[in-house]
Design a protein around this motif. Sequence first.
Motif, PDB file in Angstrom:
ATOM      1  N   ASN A  26       0.847  -1.187   0.000  1.00 53.53           N
ATOM      2  CA  ASN A  26       0.000   0.000   0.000  1.00 53.53           C
ATOM      3  C   ASN A  26       0.888   1.244   0.000  1.00 53.53           C
ATOM      4  OD1 ASN A  26      -2.088   1.904   0.436  1.00 53.53           O
ATOM      5  ND2 ASN A  26      -3.319   0.365   1.473  1.00 53.53           N
ATOM      6  N   GLY A  27       1.008   1.931   1.131  1.00 49.87           N
ATOM      7  CA  GLY A  27       1.796   3.155   1.180  1.00 49.87           C
ATOM      8  C   GLY A  27       3.274   2.913   0.917  1.00 49.87           C
ATOM      9  N   ILE A  28       3.939   3.953   0.398  1.00 47.82           N
ATOM     10  CA  ILE A  28       5.369   3.859   0.099  1.00 47.82           C
ATOM     11  C   ILE A  28       6.010   5.220   0.310  1.00 47.82           C
ATOM     12  CG2 ILE A  28       4.968   4.265  -2.370  1.00 47.82           C
ATOM     13  CD1 ILE A  28       7.368   2.408  -2.940  1.00 47.82           C
ATOM     14  N   VAL A  29       7.220   5.235   0.871  1.00 44.14           N
ATOM     15  CA  VAL A  29       7.998   6.452   1.070  1.00 44.14           C
ATOM     16  C   VAL A  29       9.458   6.148   0.759  1.00 44.14           C
ATOM     17  CG1 VAL A  29       6.483   7.530   2.789  1.00 44.14           C
ATOM     18  CG2 VAL A  29       8.257   5.920   3.533  1.00 44.14           C
ATOM     19  N   SER A  30      10.268   7.189   0.669  1.00 44.16           N
ATOM     20  CA  SER A  30      11.705   7.042   0.433  1.00 44.16           C
ATOM     21  C   SER A  30      12.458   8.003   1.335  1.00 44.16           C
ATOM     22  CB  SER A  30      12.045   7.319  -1.033  1.00 44.16           C
ATOM     23  OG  SER A  30      11.476   8.544  -1.469  1.00 44.16           O
ATOM     24  N   ASP A  31      13.696   7.641   1.700  1.00 41.91           N
ATOM     25  CA  ASP A  31      14.480   8.521   2.559  1.00 41.91           C
ATOM     26  C   ASP A  31      15.069   9.655   1.727  1.00 41.91           C
ATOM     27  OD1 ASP A  31      16.489   6.844   1.270  1.00 41.91           O
ATOM     28  OD2 ASP A  31      17.891   7.672   2.747  1.00 41.91           O
ATOM     29  N   ARG A  32      15.420  10.746   2.380  1.00 41.17           N
ATOM     30  CA  ARG A  32      15.835  11.956   1.665  1.00 41.17           C
ATOM     31  C   ARG A  32      17.196  11.806   0.990  1.00 41.17           C
ATOM     32  NH1 ARG A  32      17.515  16.575   6.100  1.00 41.17           N
ATOM     33  NH2 ARG A  32      18.914  15.332   7.398  1.00 41.17           N
ATOM     34  N   ALA A  84      -3.527  -2.984   8.739  1.00 46.92           N
ATOM     35  CA  ALA A  84      -4.472  -1.972   8.256  1.00 46.92           C
ATOM     36  C   ALA A  84      -3.784  -0.652   7.929  1.00 46.92           C
ATOM     37  CB  ALA A  84      -5.608  -1.740   9.252  1.00 46.92           C
ATOM     38  N   ALA A  85      -2.447  -0.676   7.854  1.00 44.95           N
ATOM     39  CA  ALA A  85      -1.723   0.553   7.516  1.00 44.95           C
ATOM     40  C   ALA A  85      -1.969   0.927   6.061  1.00 44.95           C
ATOM     41  CB  ALA A  85      -0.232   0.374   7.777  1.00 44.95           C
ATOM     42  N   ASP A  86      -2.204   2.189   5.827  1.00 47.40           N
ATOM     43  CA  ASP A  86      -2.563   2.687   4.505  1.00 47.40           C
ATOM     44  C   ASP A  86      -1.498   3.673   4.046  1.00 47.40           C
ATOM     45  OD1 ASP A  86      -4.011   3.657   2.266  1.00 47.40           O
ATOM     46  OD2 ASP A  86      -5.902   3.185   3.251  1.00 47.40           O
ATOM     47  N   GLY A  87      -1.675   4.958   4.315  1.00 45.52           N
ATOM     48  CA  GLY A  87      -0.692   5.955   3.908  1.00 45.52           C
ATOM     49  C   GLY A  87       0.477   6.059   4.865  1.00 45.52           C
ATOM     50  N   LEU A  88       1.651   6.384   4.300  1.00 46.82           N
ATOM     51  CA  LEU A  88       2.870   6.610   5.076  1.00 46.82           C
ATOM     52  C   LEU A  88       3.387   8.011   4.818  1.00 46.82           C
ATOM     53  CD1 LEU A  88       4.873   3.335   4.223  1.00 46.82           C
ATOM     54  CD2 LEU A  88       3.196   3.653   6.063  1.00 46.82           C
ATOM     55  N   ASP A  89       4.043   8.584   5.821  1.00 46.76           N
ATOM     56  CA  ASP A  89       4.721   9.873   5.650  1.00 46.76           C
ATOM     57  C   ASP A  89       6.032   9.812   6.420  1.00 46.76           C
ATOM     58  OD1 ASP A  89       4.328  13.024   4.959  1.00 46.76           O
ATOM     59  OD2 ASP A  89       5.276  12.795   6.918  1.00 46.76           O
ATOM     60  N   LEU A  90       7.147  10.092   5.736  1.00 42.53           N
ATOM     61  CA  LEU A  90       8.473  10.017   6.353  1.00 42.53           C
ATOM     62  C   LEU A  90       9.115  11.393   6.387  1.00 42.53           C
ATOM     63  CD1 LEU A  90      10.773   8.316   7.521  1.00 42.53           C
ATOM     64  CD2 LEU A  90      11.561   7.916   5.167  1.00 42.53           C
ATOM     65  N   THR A 117      -0.325   6.237  13.825  1.00 44.70           N
ATOM     66  CA  THR A 117       0.824   5.888  14.651  1.00 44.70           C
ATOM     67  C   THR A 117       2.044   6.683  14.214  1.00 44.70           C
ATOM     68  OG1 THR A 117       1.347   3.993  13.214  1.00 44.70           O
ATOM     69  CG2 THR A 117       0.069   3.552  15.213  1.00 44.70           C
ATOM     70  N   ARG A 118       2.961   6.828  15.166  1.00 40.11           N
ATOM     71  CA  ARG A 118       4.229   7.508  14.903  1.00 40.11           C
ATOM     72  C   ARG A 118       5.355   6.583  15.320  1.00 40.11           C
ATOM     73  NH1 ARG A 118       6.336  13.127  17.777  1.00 40.11           N
ATOM     74  NH2 ARG A 118       8.444  13.105  16.909  1.00 40.11           N
ATOM     75  N   TRP A 119       6.325   6.413  14.412  1.00 41.44           N
ATOM     76  CA  TRP A 119       7.447   5.515  14.629  1.00 41.44           C
ATOM     77  C   TRP A 119       8.743   6.290  14.449  1.00 41.44           C
ATOM     78  CZ3 TRP A 119       6.372   0.082  15.088  1.00 41.44           C
ATOM     79  CH2 TRP A 119       5.023  -0.252  14.885  1.00 41.44           C
ATOM     80  N   GLN A 120       9.797   5.806  15.110  1.00 35.87           N
ATOM     81  CA  GLN A 120      11.122   6.375  14.913  1.00 35.87           C
ATOM     82  C   GLN A 120      12.010   5.347  14.234  1.00 35.87           C
ATOM     83  OE1 GLN A 120      12.027   9.638  15.530  1.00 35.87           O
ATOM     84  NE2 GLN A 120      13.778   9.019  14.279  1.00 35.87           N
ATOM     85  N   LEU A 121      12.504   5.704  13.036  1.00 36.44           N
ATOM     86  CA  LEU A 121      13.357   4.806  12.275  1.00 36.44           C
ATOM     87  C   LEU A 121      14.803   4.883  12.747  1.00 36.44           C
ATOM     88  CD1 LEU A 121      12.273   5.350   8.560  1.00 36.44           C
ATOM     89  CD2 LEU A 121      11.935   3.285   9.911  1.00 36.44           C
ATOM     90  N   THR A 178      -0.170  13.714   5.399  1.00 36.86           N
ATOM     91  CA  THR A 178       1.052  14.443   5.056  1.00 36.86           C
ATOM     92  C   THR A 178       1.370  15.382   6.205  1.00 36.86           C
ATOM     93  OG1 THR A 178       2.139  15.866   3.408  1.00 36.86           O
ATOM     94  CG2 THR A 178      -0.193  16.261   3.782  1.00 36.86           C
ATOM     95  N   HIS A 179       2.625  15.404   6.607  1.00 31.69           N
ATOM     96  CA  HIS A 179       3.046  16.241   7.731  1.00 31.69           C
ATOM     97  C   HIS A 179       3.640  17.531   7.180  1.00 31.69           C
ATOM     98  CE1 HIS A 179       4.152  17.065  11.863  1.00 31.69           C
ATOM     99  NE2 HIS A 179       5.361  17.416  11.453  1.00 31.69           N
ATOM    100  N   THR A 180       3.083  18.661   7.590  1.00 35.36           N
ATOM    101  CA  THR A 180       3.530  19.931   7.058  1.00 35.36           C
ATOM    102  C   THR A 180       3.335  21.044   8.071  1.00 35.36           C
ATOM    103  OG1 THR A 180       3.131  21.587   5.311  1.00 35.36           O
ATOM    104  CG2 THR A 180       1.242  20.257   5.988  1.00 35.36           C
ATOM    105  N   ARG A 181       4.342  21.888   8.223  1.00 36.43           N
ATOM    106  CA  ARG A 181       4.268  23.082   9.062  1.00 36.43           C
ATOM    107  C   ARG A 181       3.694  22.819  10.457  1.00 36.43           C
ATOM    108  NH1 ARG A 181       1.580  27.869   5.728  1.00 36.43           N
ATOM    109  NH2 ARG A 181       0.041  26.242   5.254  1.00 36.43           N
TER     110      ARG A 181
END
Length: 324
Positions: A192-198, A235-241, A258-262, A287-290
């Motif tokens: 489902n959700g996908i993110v990439s590191d900076r 049941a995880a859907d969207g991700l934001d890194l 939920t909030r996780w620390q990688l 999406t996490h912003t401001r």
Amino acid sequence: MRLLTTVALTTTLTFAALGGAPEQAGAADARISTAFSLPGAKVYPEGIAADPRTHMVYVGSYADGTVYRARPGRRTAEVFLPSGTDGRHTANGLRVDDRGRLWVTDSTAGVSVYDTATGARLAHFEVAGASPRFVNDLTITPDGTAYLTDSVRAVIYRVTPDQLAAGSGTLTEAYDLTPALRPRPAGTFTLNGIVSDRAGRYLLTVDMTGGDLYRVDLADGAVRRVDLVGGDLKAADGLDLSPDGTLRVAHNVPNTLTRWQLSGDGTRARLVHTLTDPALQIPTTLTHTRGRTLVVRSQFDKGGPLTPSTGAPTTFTIASVRGL
């Protein structure tokens, strides 16, 4: 993104810190509020993306493919791309890249790329053949490459900058995660959700049915299951890194964030906080912003794709969550 599981809805609001007792929050807690509303009686929103340059926020409708745009400070979003634009009748994953182009996935076909200034379609890519597929979410790495999940095929597609410049083509399968996934019933939806590191070192994608997070190394293609400490991602859907390694997750049916620390290398994730509240109304993406987290309230259980229906939908809105 869609693909809801049968996890029971919960009605408790809990902030859980790993290693300590859950901290209970009362009904008067003001962490969840409404950021803006979406016009329409049957929107059933799913994807969300923020443009850091303009602070515009884009939201896609799973029901008819409309893409909405929310201007800073406005309480109601406007239609940016009407239903049926370029033949699209559903909109799942959304992302705005570093050049201000809006990527919109269509679960039935592929992905289109739009100019956010004019709304003109700049490129489109489709899955070859007629076999089942569900193109779901996407992420864009620092070199401009887009990676997209397919929830039926359990593969990750890739669109390179050269392909984007060409304007159209077939979605190329870059990684097949089928061998890495835990055994599951035939026909089960997975990625489902996908993110990439900076730094562009790896991708993270979730198997929402198995509750696992997978790391794909972009240097050698190695796939490994991320060690999850303190919980799972069912049941995880969207991700934001975030750049600091904070991973935020929307769990749809249980109305949970939920909030996780990688860890620095993205191989381990520790659960830090859990927020469960029916006011999230089946959250699909975020999406996490401001200083706040914007969360899509899909209301998929109110006459939408989640059955049985639990009633009629209210006004469709995007939530603002503080402190996640």
